[in-house]
Write a protein that holds these residues in place. Structure first.
Motif, PDB file in Angstrom:
ATOM      1  N   VAL A  84       0.867   8.149  -6.560  1.00  0.00           N
ATOM      2  CA  VAL A  84       0.069   6.966  -6.259  1.00  0.00           C
ATOM      3  C   VAL A  84      -0.131   6.205  -7.568  1.00  0.00           C
ATOM      4  CG1 VAL A  84      -2.145   6.075  -5.453  1.00  0.00           C
ATOM      5  CG2 VAL A  84      -1.110   8.055  -4.317  1.00  0.00           C
ATOM      6  N   TYR A  85       0.223   4.934  -7.543  1.00  0.00           N
ATOM      7  CA  TYR A  85       0.079   4.081  -8.729  1.00  0.00           C
ATOM      8  C   TYR A  85      -1.190   3.257  -8.553  1.00  0.00           C
ATOM      9  CZ  TYR A  85       4.573   5.684 -10.223  1.00  0.00           C
ATOM     10  OH  TYR A  85       5.605   6.499 -10.644  1.00  0.00           O
TER      11      TYR A  85
ATOM     12  N   SER B  42       0.838  -1.202   0.000  1.00  0.00           N
ATOM     13  CA  SER B  42       0.000   0.000   0.000  1.00  0.00           C
ATOM     14  C   SER B  42       0.872   1.252   0.000  1.00  0.00           C
ATOM     15  CB  SER B  42      -0.949  -0.009   1.196  1.00  0.00           C
ATOM     16  OG  SER B  42      -0.221  -0.169   2.392  1.00  0.00           O
ATOM     17  N   ASN B  43       2.031   1.130   0.624  1.00  0.00           N
ATOM     18  CA  ASN B  43       3.000   2.226   0.658  1.00  0.00           C
ATOM     19  C   ASN B  43       4.386   1.666   0.378  1.00  0.00           C
ATOM     20  OD1 ASN B  43       1.901   4.969   1.661  1.00  0.00           O
ATOM     21  ND2 ASN B  43       0.878   3.464   2.944  1.00  0.00           N
ATOM     22  N   LYS B  44       5.178   2.447  -0.385  1.00  0.00           N
ATOM     23  CA  LYS B  44       6.550   2.043  -0.646  1.00  0.00           C
ATOM     24  C   LYS B  44       7.426   3.288  -0.599  1.00  0.00           C
ATOM     25  CE  LYS B  44       9.979  -0.581  -2.123  1.00  0.00           C
ATOM     26  NZ  LYS B  44      10.538  -1.687  -1.296  1.00  0.00           N
ATOM     27  N   VAL B  45       8.432   3.251   0.266  1.00  0.00           N
ATOM     28  CA  VAL B  45       9.400   4.331   0.329  1.00  0.00           C
ATOM     29  C   VAL B  45      10.732   3.769  -0.143  1.00  0.00           C
ATOM     30  CG1 VAL B  45      10.561   6.021   1.786  1.00  0.00           C
ATOM     31  CG2 VAL B  45       8.185   5.393   2.270  1.00  0.00           C
TER      32      VAL B  45
ATOM     33  N   ARG C  22       1.119   3.956  -2.811  1.00  0.00           N
ATOM     34  CA  ARG C  22       1.754   5.273  -2.715  1.00  0.00           C
ATOM     35  C   ARG C  22       3.256   5.075  -2.730  1.00  0.00           C
ATOM     36  NH1 ARG C  22       0.100  10.179  -1.527  1.00  0.00           N
ATOM     37  NH2 ARG C  22      -1.942   9.387  -0.915  1.00  0.00           N
ATOM     38  N   LEU C  23       3.906   5.559  -3.778  1.00  0.00           N
ATOM     39  CA  LEU C  23       5.358   5.436  -3.913  1.00  0.00           C
ATOM     40  C   LEU C  23       6.009   6.777  -3.581  1.00  0.00           C
ATOM     41  CD1 LEU C  23       7.916   3.875  -4.857  1.00  0.00           C
ATOM     42  CD2 LEU C  23       7.483   4.784  -7.160  1.00  0.00           C
ATOM     43  N   THR C  24       6.969   6.724  -2.677  1.00  0.00           N
ATOM     44  CA  THR C  24       7.746   7.910  -2.317  1.00  0.00           C
ATOM     45  C   THR C  24       9.206   7.616  -2.585  1.00  0.00           C
ATOM     46  OG1 THR C  24       6.160   8.480  -0.577  1.00  0.00           O
ATOM     47  CG2 THR C  24       8.329   9.538  -0.498  1.00  0.00           C
TER      48      THR C  24
ATOM     49  N   GLU D 111       9.122  -2.774  -7.443  1.00  0.00           N
ATOM     50  CA  GLU D 111       8.078  -3.545  -8.099  1.00  0.00           C
ATOM     51  C   GLU D 111       6.773  -3.309  -7.365  1.00  0.00           C
ATOM     52  OE1 GLU D 111      10.481  -7.392  -9.946  1.00  0.00           O
ATOM     53  OE2 GLU D 111       8.969  -7.690  -8.381  1.00  0.00           O
ATOM     54  N   LEU D 112       5.725  -3.041  -8.105  1.00  0.00           N
ATOM     55  CA  LEU D 112       4.391  -2.844  -7.556  1.00  0.00           C
ATOM     56  C   LEU D 112       3.481  -3.918  -8.148  1.00  0.00           C
ATOM     57  CD1 LEU D 112       4.159   1.036  -8.116  1.00  0.00           C
ATOM     58  CD2 LEU D 112       5.256  -0.204  -6.234  1.00  0.00           C
ATOM     59  N   ARG D 113       2.653  -4.510  -7.283  1.00  0.00           N
ATOM     60  CA  ARG D 113       1.854  -5.658  -7.714  1.00  0.00           C
ATOM     61  C   ARG D 113       0.377  -5.319  -7.741  1.00  0.00           C
ATOM     62  NH1 ARG D 113       1.997 -11.746  -6.747  1.00  0.00           N
ATOM     63  NH2 ARG D 113      -0.191 -12.330  -6.425  1.00  0.00           N
TER      64      ARG D 113
END
Lengths: 110, 114
Positions: free
Chosen positions: B89-90, B9-12, B110-112, B20-22
């Protein structure tokens, strides 16, 4: 590419009021959806409406494809209606490629 | 599952790293879409899949972005050499081919990028 314009950009309503949101698009479309993005960021489907009129409770929508616009009506607004409303359109040569408008930010006050 | 799910849900991450986002679509949905949403803007199309193949990848901003859907279900969006401008946000969506392309969205990642 196709242009999508939404108006107004911001709307403040008293609870119980009615409102109309507009979406203009610059070319023929084969797909049009209205979404509500809640304060947590979730996009919620409201209507799939490439043409015609639909109603769902206090919400209704009309798309006049020949004149390239769609309207979303909110009646008897409630505080839970707050959020951003997006119109998204798809074009014939790539129906899956939605072009979103910039949205209308709606705030409903008690 | 009942809806589209996305992880994490969140990636920093730090500038220059790989992420990688799934996305897990609604069961049975053959079409899958990726969008990116920056603060205060509408979602921006990146790519969509029909089955295993990318039907339209014209929204991918550059060759650092790549997406796959090897078995026609789960999809992974891959970003190499991340930059601070990739922060957003992807969003992932899926649809049935026969439903006229009604797209159902997941909650987003949410990618930061620091």
């Amino acid at each position: 590419g196709i242009q999508v314009e939404q108006s107004p950009p911001d709307l403040i309503l008293q609870e119980g009021a009615n409102s109309t949101l507009r979406c203009n698009f610059s070319d023929s479309v084969n797909n049009l959806q209205w979404f509500h993005q809640n304060p947590w960021g979730q996009l919620i489907n409201l209507f799939y409406i490439p043409s015609g009129t639909k109603q769902n409770g206090r919400l209704s929508a009309t798309t006049v494809a020949t004149e390239r616009y769609s309207l979303l009506y909110i009646s008897s607004s409630q505080t839970t209606d707050s959020g951003v409303y997006f119109c998204a359109v798809g074009v014939t040569d790539s129906w899956g490629k939605f072009q979103f408008g910039a949205g209308t930010q709606v705030v409903v006050t008690p | 599952g009942a809806g589209v799910s996305q992880t994490p849900s969140n990636k920093v991450t730090e500038k220059g790293k790989y992420v990688e986002l799934r996305c897990d679509p609604i069961s049975g949905h053959t079409a899958l879409y990726w969008y990116r949403q920056s603060l205060g803007q509408g979602p921006e199309f990146l790519i969509y899949f029909q089955g295993t193949g990318a039907a339209d990848d014209s929204g991918l901003p550059n060759d650092r972005f790549f997406a796959v859907r090897p078995e026609g279900s789960v999809s992974t969006l891959k970003i190499q050499r991340t930059e601070r401008g990739d922060s957003a946000v992807y969003l992932c969506a899926s649809s049935l081919m026969t439903s006229g392309g009604v797209q159902f969205f997941g909650p987003g990642t949410r990618l930061t990028v620091l």
